[in-house]
Write an enzyme that holds these catalytic residues in place. Sequence first.
Site, PDB file in Angstrom:
ATOM      1  N   GLN A   7       5.964  -4.719  12.021  1.00 42.17           N
ATOM      2  CA  GLN A   7       5.845  -6.033  12.516  1.00 42.17           C
ATOM      3  C   GLN A   7       4.858  -6.170  13.565  1.00 42.17           C
ATOM      4  OE1 GLN A   7       9.652  -5.007  12.028  1.00 42.17           O
ATOM      5  NE2 GLN A   7       8.916  -5.406  10.001  1.00 42.17           N
ATOM      6  N   SER A  10     -11.692  -0.126  13.731  1.00 43.44           N
ATOM      7  CA  SER A  10     -11.461   0.206  12.232  1.00 43.44           C
ATOM      8  C   SER A  10     -12.434  -0.737  11.380  1.00 43.44           C
ATOM      9  CB  SER A  10     -10.140  -0.101  11.867  1.00 43.44           C
ATOM     10  OG  SER A  10      -9.964   0.415  10.303  1.00 43.44           O
ATOM     11  N   ALA A  24       8.763  -3.271   6.314  1.00 44.48           N
ATOM     12  CA  ALA A  24       7.427  -2.919   6.755  1.00 44.48           C
ATOM     13  C   ALA A  24       6.761  -2.195   5.665  1.00 44.48           C
ATOM     14  CB  ALA A  24       7.556  -1.792   7.921  1.00 44.48           C
ATOM     15  N   GLY A  25       5.491  -2.709   5.630  1.00 44.30           N
ATOM     16  CA  GLY A  25       4.774  -1.881   4.748  1.00 44.30           C
ATOM     17  C   GLY A  25       3.456  -1.251   5.464  1.00 44.30           C
ATOM     18  N   HIS A  26       3.450  -0.133   5.758  1.00 49.69           N
ATOM     19  CA  HIS A  26       2.212   0.572   6.347  1.00 49.69           C
ATOM     20  C   HIS A  26       1.298   1.351   5.486  1.00 49.69           C
ATOM     21  CE1 HIS A  26       4.688   0.064  10.612  1.00 49.69           C
ATOM     22  NE2 HIS A  26       4.540  -1.023   9.683  1.00 49.69           N
ATOM     23  N   ARG A  39      29.145  -5.379  15.543  1.00 50.74           N
ATOM     24  CA  ARG A  39      29.782  -4.077  15.612  1.00 50.74           C
ATOM     25  C   ARG A  39      30.603  -3.830  14.275  1.00 50.74           C
ATOM     26  NH1 ARG A  39      31.911  -6.064  20.945  1.00 50.74           N
ATOM     27  NH2 ARG A  39      31.793  -8.088  19.737  1.00 50.74           N
ATOM     28  N   LYS A  76      -1.373  -1.153  11.759  1.00 45.08           N
ATOM     29  CA  LYS A  76      -0.588   0.008  12.401  1.00 45.08           C
ATOM     30  C   LYS A  76      -0.561   1.084  11.778  1.00 45.08           C
ATOM     31  CE  LYS A  76       2.945  -2.634  12.500  1.00 45.08           C
ATOM     32  NZ  LYS A  76       2.306  -3.967  11.728  1.00 45.08           N
ATOM     33  N   ALA A 115       1.852  -5.644   1.602  1.00 43.86           N
ATOM     34  CA  ALA A 115       2.121  -4.539   1.342  1.00 43.86           C
ATOM     35  C   ALA A 115       3.527  -4.109   0.638  1.00 43.86           C
ATOM     36  CB  ALA A 115       1.735  -3.397   2.350  1.00 43.86           C
ATOM     37  N   THR A 116       4.356  -4.894   1.100  1.00 41.66           N
ATOM     38  CA  THR A 116       5.791  -4.944   0.612  1.00 41.66           C
ATOM     39  C   THR A 116       5.943  -5.844  -0.469  1.00 41.66           C
ATOM     40  OG1 THR A 116       6.623  -4.163   2.792  1.00 41.66           O
ATOM     41  CG2 THR A 116       8.257  -5.000   1.706  1.00 41.66           C
ATOM     42  N   THR A 117       5.719  -7.065  -0.319  1.00 44.89           N
ATOM     43  CA  THR A 117       6.142  -7.862  -1.367  1.00 44.89           C
ATOM     44  C   THR A 117       4.929  -8.399  -2.231  1.00 44.89           C
ATOM     45  OG1 THR A 117       5.736  -9.820   0.122  1.00 44.89           O
ATOM     46  CG2 THR A 117       7.986  -8.932   0.146  1.00 44.89           C
ATOM     47  N   GLY A 126       2.178  -8.813  12.357  1.00 40.32           N
ATOM     48  CA  GLY A 126       2.432  -7.926  11.296  1.00 40.32           C
ATOM     49  C   GLY A 126       1.215  -7.558  10.511  1.00 40.32           C
ATOM     50  N   ASP A 127       1.175  -6.328   9.818  1.00 33.68           N
ATOM     51  CA  ASP A 127       0.248  -6.034   9.043  1.00 33.68           C
ATOM     52  C   ASP A 127      -1.315  -5.902   9.867  1.00 33.68           C
ATOM     53  OD1 ASP A 127       1.777  -6.230   6.826  1.00 33.68           O
ATOM     54  OD2 ASP A 127       1.597  -8.033   6.558  1.00 33.68           O
ATOM     55  N   GLU A 128      -1.150  -5.695  11.101  1.00 34.35           N
ATOM     56  CA  GLU A 128      -2.304  -5.409  11.658  1.00 34.35           C
ATOM     57  C   GLU A 128      -3.254  -4.141  11.284  1.00 34.35           C
ATOM     58  OE1 GLU A 128       0.497  -5.764  13.112  1.00 34.35           O
ATOM     59  OE2 GLU A 128       0.721  -7.445  14.236  1.00 34.35           O
TER      60      GLU A 128
HETATM   61  P1  GDP Z   1       0.333  -2.491   8.818  1.00 35.71           P
HETATM   62  O1  GDP Z   1       1.660  -3.033   8.331  1.00 35.71           O
HETATM   63  O2  GDP Z   1       0.219  -2.784  10.382  1.00 35.71           O
HETATM   64  O3  GDP Z   1       0.345  -1.065   8.906  1.00 35.71           O
HETATM   65  O4  GDP Z   1      -0.771  -3.088   7.910  1.00 35.71           O
HETATM   66  P2  GDP Z   1      -0.784  -2.834   6.329  1.00 35.71           P
HETATM   67  O5  GDP Z   1      -0.648  -1.691   5.914  1.00 35.71           O
HETATM   68  O6  GDP Z   1       0.341  -4.158   5.801  1.00 35.71           O
HETATM   69  O7  GDP Z   1      -1.969  -3.817   6.151  1.00 35.71           O
HETATM   70  C1  GDP Z   1      -3.383  -3.629   6.570  1.00 35.71           C
HETATM   71  C2  GDP Z   1      -4.134  -3.325   5.411  1.00 35.71           C
HETATM   72  O8  GDP Z   1      -5.673  -3.330   5.651  1.00 35.71           O
HETATM   73  C3  GDP Z   1      -3.924  -2.309   4.388  1.00 35.71           C
HETATM   74  O9  GDP Z   1      -4.169  -2.410   2.865  1.00 35.71           O
HETATM   75  C4  GDP Z   1      -5.050  -1.152   4.813  1.00 35.71           C
HETATM   76  O10 GDP Z   1      -5.491  -0.186   3.947  1.00 35.71           O
HETATM   77  C5  GDP Z   1      -6.152  -2.146   5.161  1.00 35.71           C
HETATM   78  N1  GDP Z   1      -6.867  -1.879   6.260  1.00 35.71           N
HETATM   79  C6  GDP Z   1      -6.694  -1.096   7.511  1.00 35.71           C
HETATM   80  N2  GDP Z   1      -7.728  -1.135   8.176  1.00 35.71           N
HETATM   81  C7  GDP Z   1      -8.628  -1.671   7.636  1.00 35.71           C
HETATM   82  C8  GDP Z   1     -10.053  -2.014   8.035  1.00 35.71           C
HETATM   83  O11 GDP Z   1     -10.654  -1.562   9.280  1.00 35.71           O
HETATM   84  N3  GDP Z   1     -10.847  -2.676   6.979  1.00 35.71           N
HETATM   85  C9  GDP Z   1     -10.195  -3.150   5.970  1.00 35.71           C
HETATM   86  N4  GDP Z   1     -11.188  -3.657   5.046  1.00 35.71           N
HETATM   87  N5  GDP Z   1      -9.085  -2.672   5.782  1.00 35.71           N
HETATM   88  C10 GDP Z   1      -8.225  -2.180   6.393  1.00 35.71           C
HETATM   89  P1  IMO Z   2       4.820  -4.534   8.909  1.00 32.51           P
HETATM   90  O1  IMO Z   2       5.448  -3.606   9.672  1.00 32.51           O
HETATM   91  C1  IMO Z   2       4.319  -8.916   8.068  1.00 32.51           C
HETATM   92  C2  IMO Z   2       7.871 -11.254   8.213  1.00 32.51           C
HETATM   93  C3  IMO Z   2       8.351 -11.632   6.757  1.00 32.51           C
HETATM   94  C4  IMO Z   2       9.163 -12.920   7.301  1.00 32.51           C
HETATM   95  C5  IMO Z   2       9.807 -12.616   8.494  1.00 32.51           C
HETATM   96  C6  IMO Z   2      11.007 -12.120   8.544  1.00 32.51           C
HETATM   97  O2  IMO Z   2       4.212  -4.142   7.522  1.00 32.51           O
HETATM   98  O3  IMO Z   2       3.649  -5.094   9.541  1.00 32.51           O
HETATM   99  P2  IMO Z   2      12.433  -9.884   7.406  1.00 32.51           P
HETATM  100  O4  IMO Z   2      12.403  -9.490   6.128  1.00 32.51           O
HETATM  101  O5  IMO Z   2      11.962  -9.248   8.435  1.00 32.51           O
HETATM  102  O6  IMO Z   2      13.834 -10.741   7.609  1.00 32.51           O
HETATM  103  O7  IMO Z   2      11.568 -11.400   7.366  1.00 32.51           O
HETATM  104  O8  IMO Z   2       9.043 -11.491   8.957  1.00 32.51           O
HETATM  105  N1  IMO Z   2       7.618  -9.721   7.895  1.00 32.51           N
HETATM  106  C7  IMO Z   2       6.400  -9.105   8.237  1.00 32.51           C
HETATM  107  N2  IMO Z   2       5.291  -9.723   7.988  1.00 32.51           N
HETATM  108  N3  IMO Z   2       4.462  -7.510   8.242  1.00 32.51           N
HETATM  109  C8  IMO Z   2       5.551  -7.025   8.323  1.00 32.51           C
HETATM  110  O9  IMO Z   2       5.867  -5.499   8.430  1.00 32.51           O
HETATM  111  C9  IMO Z   2       6.750  -7.711   8.250  1.00 32.51           C
HETATM  112  N4  IMO Z   2       8.173  -7.390   8.273  1.00 32.51           N
HETATM  113  C10 IMO Z   2       8.544  -8.978   8.155  1.00 32.51           C
HETATM  114  O10 IMO Z   2       7.430 -12.073   6.097  1.00 32.51           O
HETATM  115  O11 IMO Z   2       8.204 -14.050   7.590  1.00 32.51           O
HETATM  116 MG    MG Z   3       2.247  -3.969   6.725  1.00 32.97          MG
END
Ligand code: GDP
Ligand code: IMO
Ligand code: MG
Length: 434
Positions: free
Chosen positions: A230, A419, A44-46, A148, A21, A305-307, A17-19
Amino acid sequence: MSTGRGSATVVLGGQWGDEGKGKVVDFLAAEHDIVVRFQGGANAGHTIRADGQEYIFHLIPSGILLGGKTCVLGNGLVVDPLTLADEIEALKKRGVSIEGRLYLSDAAHLLLPYHKLIDRLQEEAKKGKSIGTTGRGIGPAYADKVSRTGLRAGVFRLEDERFKRLVIEKVIEHNRFVDALYGGEPVSPNDTAEKLLAVKPLMASLLRDTQCYLYEALSQGRRVLLEGAQGLLLDLDHGTYPFVTSSSASVGGALTGSGVGPQWLGEVVGVYKAYCTRVGNGPFPTELPDPSGEALRQKGAEFGATTGRPRRCGWLDLVAARYSAHLNGVTKLAITKFDVLSGMETVKVCTGYRVGDQVLDRFPRGLSVLDSVEPVLEELEGWSESLTEARAWDDLPDAARRYLEFVAERMELPIAWLSVGADRKQTLRVGAVA
Ligand code: GDP
Ligand code: IMO
Ligand code: MG
């Protein structure tokens, strides 16, 4: 309206997660008509940064900032209507209208306050063995779906009295469960019903048979972008169980959770950070629980980004990355946060796992093996130059290019996007390095 054959592009997280996306979806959305979230919920936190503003989306698809795009909350989601209403309101305040372009599947499951309570109580009961969930009620909401006994968003079509009775009944049922198992504080049935009644007209206005809508849109040649939440290593089936989330964050989940059939599948974009992070508990073979991990966390601003929790940081793990790309059928890579690696003498990449005197190049799913592996790290030459202004392949220093070529070669996949910063503009379209 588009012409030609419709197609669906899938964007999936390839790690924990948090790549990035959200950022990738935001820039790919320009070439699509409809953006769909298909699994997960407000865990999720995007994040998207554009025009000097930052937006964090928990439920609303990351295509909403682009005018003219339709966004869909698919049937595979667990939707907290109160969070969704807040998210819509916050967007409106910032001048982004969802009017006529946000749909909610009537088959999506509702995530209600008792799910969050149960999530917390279950985590507390696990003591030292907790998963480290986001506390957003995800597991309990999916448990109701699978049992269900859940409520689906279509209930917002009921008339108020019936709706209220149904909600009260469900709250009482869950309070009984909470009391029997944990002795926890009950959720107020009336209060919950009143809060939901307040958002009911808004929710009802978003409802749609989205599976049917997407089929028709694709048949008419429209382009759909399926936005994963995720990452594969958190996938319920393929991830590091039980340290996973409760939904299918893989390509299968994209189809089931949207109702889009495989005949429409086009590219599957795997999003990978140039290093690795994980929030919550569970195995992480390349983790750096030392000052170099802390340096990555500070430089990459690795806080949830969420917690807001600090993310665990480590080197890029190509064993895990190849596994996720294979399972997802990834066709193209988007590498994010590449700028964070500048200024290091050497950059390390994990190419195998050592277990005793053996080196594994396949990702072992069993926790007992994963917990005992030692990463085999290749050391590549680093670069001192900042990459944040790079906009083309030729702007990159030689060592940075060699790093990317190494990754593409080991992944046996082309890198199509790179990126180099959080802003929408800090993105390179790469002529497919492989
Ligand atoms: P997601 O959950 O996969 O959408 O990713 P998150 O938003 O949770 O986490 C990615 C974080 O990296 C965010 O704070 C973005 O603003 C930041 N971000 C995304 N791409 C880049 C990048 O290429 N460089 C840097 N420094 N930050 C980035
Ligand atoms: P995005 O979409 C990173 C992790 C939690 C925990 C496990 C289970 O922003 O990439 P949950 O609340 O889903 O039952 O938690 O999954 N987790 C994430 N880690 N990015 C996320 O979403 C996540 N959503 C859940 O930290 O380890
Ligand atoms: Mg995220």
